[in-house]
Enzyme design. Structure first.
Site, PDB file in Angstrom:
ATOM      1  N   GLY A 244       0.855  -1.257   0.408  1.00  0.00           N
ATOM      2  CA  GLY A 244      -0.011  -0.408  -0.444  1.00  0.00           C
ATOM      3  C   GLY A 244       0.956   1.543   0.034  1.00  0.00           C
ATOM      4  CG  PHE A 245       4.402   0.812  -0.829  1.00  0.00           C
ATOM      5  CD1 PHE A 245       5.135   0.469   0.148  1.00  0.00           C
ATOM      6  CD2 PHE A 245       4.329   0.782  -1.607  1.00  0.00           C
ATOM      7  CE1 PHE A 245       6.107  -1.029   0.297  1.00  0.00           C
ATOM      8  CE2 PHE A 245       4.313  -1.353  -1.337  1.00  0.00           C
ATOM      9  CZ  PHE A 245       6.031  -1.788  -0.831  1.00  0.00           C
ATOM     10  NE  ARG A 653      11.548  -6.712  23.766  1.00  0.00           N
ATOM     11  CZ  ARG A 653      10.674  -6.804  23.619  1.00  0.00           C
ATOM     12  NH1 ARG A 653       9.618  -6.670  25.472  1.00  0.00           N
ATOM     13  NH2 ARG A 653      10.723  -8.243  24.251  1.00  0.00           N
ATOM     14  CG  ASN A 656      10.340 -11.369  13.166  1.00  0.00           C
ATOM     15  OD1 ASN A 656      11.366 -11.343  12.986  1.00  0.00           O
ATOM     16  ND2 ASN A 656       9.242 -11.994  13.109  1.00  0.00           N
ATOM     17  CE  LYS A 726      13.166   4.790  19.255  1.00  0.00           C
ATOM     18  NZ  LYS A 726      14.362   5.901  19.341  1.00  0.00           N
ATOM     19  N   GLY A 727       8.539   2.736  16.162  1.00  0.00           N
ATOM     20  CA  GLY A 727       8.531   3.139  14.658  1.00  0.00           C
ATOM     21  C   GLY A 727       9.337   2.837  13.700  1.00  0.00           C
ATOM     22  CB  VAL A 728       9.854  -0.471  12.024  1.00  0.00           C
ATOM     23  CG1 VAL A 728      10.220  -0.815  11.141  1.00  0.00           C
ATOM     24  CG2 VAL A 728      10.175  -1.504  13.368  1.00  0.00           C
ATOM     25  CD  GLU A 730       5.566   5.492   7.340  1.00  0.00           C
ATOM     26  OE1 GLU A 730       4.872   6.843   6.280  1.00  0.00           O
ATOM     27  OE2 GLU A 730       5.399   5.549   8.181  1.00  0.00           O
TER      28      GLU A 730
END
Ligand code: MCN
Ligand code: MOS
Length: 763
Positions: A244-245, A653, A656, A726-728, A730
């Site tokens: 989707g991006f 952290r 996965n 935290k966010g990955v 983008e």
């Protein structure tokens, strides 16, 4: 319609949070077993196709449909003449809509490539053939084709994006060393493997839509508003998405057309947007222009940043691609000024594309920093470390965690940066010029409330149930890992159900906010389910643990035992049988305890109203990265190849690491495309997107991509999320293009300031 395939798994520890489990739906997608929105079988299905405008602005005078209506298999032709019975929908934040009709096939043409007519037939081929028989007559009016159009003007200043502190203009004028440069990025597109489209089916006043979606609940709400229905009457089904991006977060005009056609016909309608139509059916990344001036002392201490940016928007909506999104937070500077303008042009309204704002913003500031480094004759790594921001100067708040220094130093070490010779054109292999460059990136920690169900079944299996989305980033897998860790059940005993607006609400799979948000809800529900199970096991009259005298029990490897290991050991299924229970179901959400009214819940799951930005609490929270790029430029032909990249990230952290590495690499690959290949070409005569296909709009292939080394330098950040991540999704793309542009300068001595860096610009 929900997916509950048993999942393959590696060894037990792979299944815990932090384990390297493979994506559970990966094999389903690779083998074709995953069903995409346009692949579901239907009886009595009708097919719709769209015709798009061929002028940039004007009015539809007439649509000649006689021949098309008479063509074989044609069921219906919809034109701007037709009232489709739709009403305006509210925006993402749930702002109540204007009470007026919504016409997704408009008479007033606002851009070239706008949907004007739809043809519905028994088969797609018949609809396509009939569409060729239609003639649309226009009354064309003046238009602005792009930001480069002489009539584009300087645009509207966005007051809410004006940022400043200190006295930047004065400090810049007084700075002993300064640079000023202008950077440009073109229109860029999502080009997801799965093009857009949907199947819509009505059953009385209930509407079901199979459509790839980044946000099932939000999209259901907007469709409901278009159709004048209660939210719960609309169901979006979207278990698998082919990327989707940022393009699949809201319903679009073609969706409204399909829904209206299905209602009129009383049959399910499928509408597949063709690849060329994908380029104008929704907005990609807006073209941007930015001017950056940096002032510094002779030893490289930044004194001032003055930043003026602009991006294209449409003539009917304001969407800023924020050139100033990363500039205020990357470096320590006492005097700062940034402004952003939006320039209305006759294009579809631009939208979010991986790393919106941060991406072009980092391109500007990270190129400018290296330009300053060369002016100072200083190593660009040293310049960055010298100006390290110890807190967020924009909000004045401390960082929750910021390991950008480690990203820079450990990335440099892995890359071998110390072996670099500073002068441009000083590294070569024969005719091949070699260049090294750095680009830093950042993306905010965004969060939204989410809701989830955990079910422990009588047979000992566990279900995780959420309406959230996995479009390839790994939601299914990390939710199984989260439940596995809390309940001590191996992941092959866990079934995850996602992608359906009938299931509990969740954050959008957007803004890199889903993983942190939904793991929080699943963790909470699983913990409550675990407590309930242990409580029953200790107190139920039929429980084998009742007389063990334990005050708690341990759950590991799918077995329940007294914490000290004495007494019975039961499988989950055997314990449920002993307790005489078919099911323990627990539902938990992460809304505050005081905000649980039905209205607040609706708002939380279907709008952005409760989304929290990175500085809403006591800290400023962001992911960070540093990319190190090596390019090889052929001296005679000007061809650029990225030969090596090392990228170091602080995303807290990692739930996965295998999936995170894949996310980072995906972003880096998109960044390589942005640096060297991607560019929407707009015909200056009529505003048409010329290269609206994957043959002419170039994205990287495997042959363009070298080995990518990614390194995690993050530490758990429990301010950012329950599990410390935290966010990955983008941050990986942010900073790649400037790293490559800087490497090209180092290789060639030529500074290309407008993307993409193509060979004709280098020769
Ligand atoms: N993850 C993790 N540890 C963390 C954070 C994330 O292990 N601390 C991993 C998980 O596998 C998680 C994934 O990274 O599923 C992404 O998590 P997150 O950063 O929260 O992003 P979202 O789940 O909100 O996904 C959206 C994000 C965005 S905004 C774009 S754009 C994008 C992206 O994800 N589009 C993608 N990655 C994509 N990946 C694929 N395959 N397809 C897209 O369209
Ligand atoms: Mo991502 S562009 O926020 O969907």
């Amino acid at each position: 319609m929900t997916i509950m395939e048993p999942r393959k798994h590696g060894d037990a520890s792979d299944g815990m949070v932090g384990g390297r489990m493979s994506r559970f739906e990966g094999s389903l997608k690779i083998t074709g077993a995953a069903t995409y929105a346009l692949e579901y079988p239907f009886d009595n299905l009708a097919h719709a196709v769209l015709l798009q405008s061929t002028i940039a602005a004007g009015r539809v005078v007439s649509v000649e449909t006689t021949a098309a209506r008479a063509a074989p298999g044609v069921l219906m032709v919809l034109t701007p003449e037709d009232d489709l019975g739709l009403k305006m929908a509210g925006d993402w934040f749930g702002t109540p809509p204007e009470d007026k009709p919504y016409q997704p096939l408009p008479r007033e043409v606002q851009f070239n490539g706008q949907s004007i007519v739809a043809v519905v037939a028994e088969t797609r081929e018949q609809a396509v053939e009939a569409a060729k028989l239609i003639t649309i007559t226009y009354d064309e009016t003046a238009s602005v084709k792009s930001i480069d159009d002489p009539n584009a003007g300087e645009g509207k200043l966005m007051d809410n994006l004006t940022v400043g502190w200190g006295d930047a203009e004065a400090a810049l004028a007084a700075a002993p060393v300064s640079i000023e440069a202008e950077y440009a990025t073109p229109r860029e597109y999502h080009v997801a493997m799965e093009p857009h489209g949907l199947t819509a089916e009505w059953n009385g006043s209930e509407l079901t839509i199979w459509e790839p979606s980044q946000w099932s609940h939000g999209m259901a709400r907007m469709y409901a508003e278009w159709c004048g229905l209660p939210n719960e009457n609309v169901r979006i089904i979207s278990p698998f998405i082919g990327g989707g991006f940022g393009s699949k977060g809201q319903p679009l005009a073609y969706g409204a057309v399909a829904v209206a056609a299905a209602k009129r016909l009383g049959r399910p309608v499928r509408l597949a947007v063709t690849r060329p139509q994908n380029f104008t059916s929704y907005g990609g990344r807006a073209a941007t222009r930015q001017k950056i001036a940096l002032g510094a002392t002779r030893d490289g201490i930044l004194q001032a940043i003055v930043h003026r940016g602009a991006s294209e928007t449409s003539i009917y909506a304001d969407y800023p691609e924020q050139t100033g999104a990363a500039t205020p937070i990357l470096y320590k500077v006492e005097n700062f000024s940034s402004q952003h303008r939006i320039v209305p042009v006759n294009s579809v309204t631009p939208g979010a594309l991986r790393g919106p704002g941060k991406n072009p913003s980092a391109y500007g500031i990270e190129c400018a920093m290296e330009e300053l480094a060369y002016k100072l004759d200083m190593d660009p790594l040293e310049l960055r470390l010298k100006n390290y921001a110890d807190h967020d100067y924009q909000s004045g708040k401390p960082w929750s965690t910021r390991r950008l220094r480690e990203a820079l130093t450990e990335g440099a070490e892995a890359f071998g940066w110390s072996r670099r010779s500073h002068a441009p054109r000083s590294m070569r292999k024969g005719k091949q010029l070699i260049g090294w460059g750095i680009g830093c990136g950042t993306f905010p920690v965004i969060r939204a409330p989410s809701d989830a169900i955990i079910r422990i079944l009588g047979n000992g299996r566990v279900e995780v149930v959420s309406g959230s989305i996995d479009m390839g980033q790994g939601t299914y897998t990390i939710l199984a890992q989260t439940a596995s860790e809390v309940l001590g059940v191996p992941t092959d005993q866990i079934d995850v159900k996602l992608g359906d607006s009938r299931l509990p609400g969740s954050a959008i799979a957007g803004g890199s906010m889903l993983a942190g948000s939904i793991t929080g809800a699943v963790h909470k529900a699983a913990t409550a389910a675990r407590d309930e199970l242990i409580g029953l096991a200790l107190s139920d009259a039929n429980s084998p643990f009742r007389d063990t005298g334990s005050n708690t029990l341990s759950l590991t490897g799918g077995r329940i035992e007294a914490a000290r290991g004495e007494g019975p050991s039961l499988s989950l299924g055997d314990l449920m049988a002993a307790l005489g229970r078919d099911e323990i179901e627990v539902r938990r959400n992460t809304l505050p305890a005081g905000a649980q009214s039905a209205q607040e819940q609706q708002q939380a799951w279907t709008t952005m109203a409760k989304v929290q930005g990175p500085t809403m609490g006591d800290y400023s929270m962001h992911s960070w990265c540093a990319h190190f790029a090596e390019v090889v430029v052929d001296e005679d032909f000007g061809t650029v190849r990225v030969s090596r990249m090392v990228s170091a990230f602080d995303c807290g952290r990692l739930y996965n690491p295998k999936l995170v590495e894949s996310q980072w690499k995906g972003g880096i690959i998109m960044g390589i495309g942005q640096a060297l290949l991607e560019e929407g070409l707009i015909d200056p005569r009529n505003g048409r997107t010329v290269n609206n296909n994957v043959g002419d709009y170039l994205v990287p292939t495997n042959a363009d991509i070298p080995d990518l080394q990614v390194i995690s330098v993050g530490v758990p950040d429990y301010e950012a999320s329950v599990l410390g991540g935290k966010g990955v999704g983008e941050v990986g793309i942010v900073g790649v293009a400037p790293a490559i542009a800087n490497a090209v300068f180092h290789a060639t001595g030529k500074r290309i300031r407008d993307l993409p860096i193509t060979l004709e610009k280098l020769l």
